[in-house]
Scaffold this motif. Structure first.
Motif, PDB file in Angstrom:
ATOM      1  N   ASP A   5       0.832  -1.195   0.000  1.00 30.97           N
ATOM      2  CA  ASP A   5       0.000   0.000   0.000  1.00 30.97           C
ATOM      3  C   ASP A   5       0.874   1.255   0.000  1.00 30.97           C
ATOM      4  O   ASP A   5       1.966   1.271   0.580  1.00 30.97           O
ATOM      5  N   LEU A  37      -5.102   6.478  -0.730  1.00 30.35           N
ATOM      6  CA  LEU A  37      -4.475   5.165  -0.565  1.00 30.35           C
ATOM      7  C   LEU A  37      -4.467   4.449  -1.903  1.00 30.35           C
ATOM      8  O   LEU A  37      -5.522   4.242  -2.515  1.00 30.35           O
ATOM      9  N   ARG A  39      -3.461   0.998  -3.982  1.00 31.32           N
ATOM     10  CA  ARG A  39      -3.175  -0.430  -3.843  1.00 31.32           C
ATOM     11  C   ARG A  39      -3.073  -0.999  -5.255  1.00 31.32           C
ATOM     12  O   ARG A  39      -4.064  -1.155  -5.947  1.00 31.32           O
ATOM     13  N   ALA A  44      -7.650   2.797  -3.402  1.00 32.26           N
ATOM     14  CA  ALA A  44      -8.315   1.956  -2.405  1.00 32.26           C
ATOM     15  C   ALA A  44      -9.114   2.765  -1.396  1.00 32.26           C
ATOM     16  O   ALA A  44     -10.066   2.245  -0.802  1.00 32.26           O
ATOM     17  N   ASP A  45      -8.740   4.045  -1.199  1.00 32.03           N
ATOM     18  CA  ASP A  45      -9.495   4.864  -0.251  1.00 32.03           C
ATOM     19  C   ASP A  45      -9.029   6.308  -0.375  1.00 32.03           C
ATOM     20  O   ASP A  45      -7.917   6.590  -0.838  1.00 32.03           O
ATOM     21  N   VAL A  46      -9.897   7.233   0.034  1.00 35.05           N
ATOM     22  CA  VAL A  46      -9.584   8.659   0.134  1.00 35.05           C
ATOM     23  C   VAL A  46     -10.218   9.152   1.418  1.00 35.05           C
ATOM     24  O   VAL A  46     -11.408   8.948   1.658  1.00 35.05           O
ATOM     25  N   ASP A  47      -9.408   9.802   2.256  1.00 36.97           N
ATOM     26  CA  ASP A  47      -9.939  10.233   3.553  1.00 36.97           C
ATOM     27  C   ASP A  47      -8.964  11.231   4.172  1.00 36.97           C
ATOM     28  O   ASP A  47      -7.953  11.607   3.550  1.00 36.97           O
ATOM     29  N   THR A  51      -6.622   9.663   9.501  1.00 37.93           N
ATOM     30  CA  THR A  51      -7.423   8.444   9.520  1.00 37.93           C
ATOM     31  C   THR A  51      -6.744   7.318   8.753  1.00 37.93           C
ATOM     32  O   THR A  51      -6.656   6.177   9.235  1.00 37.93           O
ATOM     33  N   LEU A  52      -6.256   7.628   7.547  1.00 38.89           N
ATOM     34  CA  LEU A  52      -5.659   6.577   6.724  1.00 38.89           C
ATOM     35  C   LEU A  52      -4.287   6.151   7.244  1.00 38.89           C
ATOM     36  O   LEU A  52      -3.918   4.971   7.129  1.00 38.89           O
ATOM     37  N   HIS A  56      -3.606   2.294   8.134  1.00 39.08           N
ATOM     38  CA  HIS A  56      -2.610   1.593   7.297  1.00 39.08           C
ATOM     39  C   HIS A  56      -1.206   1.983   7.745  1.00 39.08           C
ATOM     40  O   HIS A  56      -0.457   2.653   7.018  1.00 39.08           O
ATOM     41  N   GLN A 376     -11.616   7.984  -5.991  1.00 40.99           N
ATOM     42  CA  GLN A 376     -12.675   7.193  -5.368  1.00 40.99           C
ATOM     43  C   GLN A 376     -12.252   5.733  -5.312  1.00 40.99           C
ATOM     44  O   GLN A 376     -11.547   5.238  -6.203  1.00 40.99           O
ATOM     45  N   ASN A 377     -12.678   5.051  -4.284  1.00 37.82           N
ATOM     46  CA  ASN A 377     -12.361   3.647  -4.105  1.00 37.82           C
ATOM     47  C   ASN A 377     -12.729   2.838  -5.349  1.00 37.82           C
ATOM     48  O   ASN A 377     -13.861   2.925  -5.845  1.00 37.82           O
TER      49      ASN A 377
END
Length: 438
Positions: A5, A37, A39, A44-47, A51-52, A56, A376-377
């Motif tokens: 990641d 994030l 992967r 894999a994610d946006v925040d 938090t991320l 991770h 976006q994921n």
């Protein structure tokens, strides 16, 4: 093998809706201290970054500070074979084609030359933060193979097609109705949906195709309806007069496509400045896309596309450089030109609307809104990272910004490749140190 990641830290901005249709606050997902994030080749994610990082802890981190992380820019209408003739002086459309474009395109029968220009073009646009392009090639199959091969080496998402012409062009560029169909079909079967490549059936425009050729290409599109179809329409008034003489029985310019099966939802219609009411209504009814090319429209004197009016009418509209009739490889410069034309038409486009056009909006025109154009994921990891203080002139203005829009707007209006801090294509960081390597 486990994929490592990676977290990209910075300001993040993406779109969840069309800012022409809803308030900007409802259209945008902006995080001041954000993270993306990655992967493998996907987001894999946006925040929030905190938090991320907590979720991770073993992810590799690339910290871009106050830079703005966006979806990679998408350019919905280009002519990569015109790379070498960009910024040529003093011609309008028909003379431009005869004086500059056609002589240069003849050279693309040489696969080696086509390869050099394809690599040069992709290096140039990548340096400007563009990660997806939709290109016309030439009438030579070699030019198509060269472009898709160069893009494949970069894992770059592209759309392209052989430009078909069987009249009103030099002999060295003309094909026939049959060879246009045969070549396009063979190239389509070779490249369409291979990796990140998509094929677009490509009549240049109706003045350079006979009814027989337009019929053949319409038939090919009917056989492969998942393909895009790209062409030009209503760019200059002299062109409209020419079309009327060549097709005396047609109701209008659009009818020269519609009657041959070349009007459809997956059609991309470049320029579309001087549409009649019938043409506008019909294009909207079909869900076809109008592609606005602002630097081209001003550079070769075509006219002013009314973005606000077309969007308010419910049209699907994209944004493009139109290299090399367009005078820049940069989508930042293209957004700036769209803003300036909007001002001349009486509407100041919001920075969110400009950025949406160059990302999620263009993805929609390509029917790829579920793959690219957003942070976006599950979306493909094509990203651009912008330095919002890349020059002293930009820095002194953005330094007084009260919000993200005041901060990014100077880069839209004055930014160039110096503003591009990083580019990620398909989850891989792209070197920008020597973009003109060929």
């Amino acid at each position: 093998m486990t994929v490592q990641d990676r977290l990209l830290l910075g300001q993040t901005l993406s779109f969840i809706d069309d800012p022409f249709d809803v308030p900007v606050s409802a259209a945008v997902q902006y995080i001041r201290d954000g993270a993306v994030l990655l992967r493998g080749h996907l987001i894999a994610d946006v925040d929030e970054a905190v938090t991320l990082k907590k979720a991770h802890p073993n992810a590799d981190i690339t910290d871009y500070g106050d830079a703005l992380i966006l979806p990679g820019f998408i350019d919905a209408h280009v002519h990569y074979p015109q790379t070498a003739i960009i910024a040529s002086w003093g011609k309008q459309l028909i003379d431009w084609l005869n004086t500059y474009t056609f002589p240069e395109e003849i050279r693309f029968s040489d696969h080696d030359y086509a390869t050099v220009i394809a690599n040069r073009y992709l290096d140039l646009v990548t340096a400007h933060g563009t990660t997806t392009v939709v290109s016309y090639c030439t009438s030579h199959p070699e030019s198509v193979d060269a472009f898709f091969t160069a893009a494949s080496a970069r894992n770059m998402r592209v759309v392209a097609g052989k430009t078909c012409m069987d009249r009103n062009a030099p002999d060295a560029l003309m094909d026939t109705a049959q060879s246009a169909y045969d070549d396009s079909k063979r190239l389509l079967e070779k490249w369409h949906e291979r990796g990140r490549a998509s094929y677009a059936i490509t009549p240049r425009f109706s003045p350079t195709s006979t009814p027989d050729q337009l019929t053949a290409l319409g038939a090919l599109w009917a056989e492969h309806p998942d393909c895009l179809m790209q062409t030009h329409i209503s760019e200059q008034k002299a062109e409209l007069d020419w079309v009327a003489k060549l097709f005396p029985d047609a109701r209008d310019y659009l009818d020269t496509y519609e009657r041959f099966g070349l009007l459809g939802q997956r059609g991309l219609y470049g320029h579309a400045i001087h549409l009649t009411a019938r043409e506008s209504d019909r294009l909207r009814e079909m869900g076809a896309a109008l592609i606005h090319c602002p630097t081209s429209n001003t550079f070769i004197g075509s006219g002013l596309f009314d973005m606000a009016a077309r969007k308010s009418q419910g049209h699907i509209v994209g944004l493009a450089t139109d290299t090399g009739g367009g005078s820049s490889f940069s989508m930042l410069r293209t957004m700036a030109a769209a803003y300036e034309i909007g001002q001349l038409n009486g509407t100041a486009l919001h920075p969110a609307q400009l950025l949406w056009l160059a990302s999620a909006g263009n993805a929609r025109t390509l029917h790829m809104g579920n793959k690219i154009g957003k942070l976006q994921n599950g979306f493909e990891a094509d990203l651009v990272v912008l330095d919002l203080a890349s020059t002293p002139a930009i820095a002194q203005r953005s330094g007084h910004a009260d919000d993200i829009w005041q901060a990014v707007f100077p880069t839209i209006m004055m930014g160039d490749d110096r503003a591009v801090m990083a580019v990620w294509i398909n989850g891989q960081s792209i070197s920008l140190e020597n973009p003109n390597r060929v």
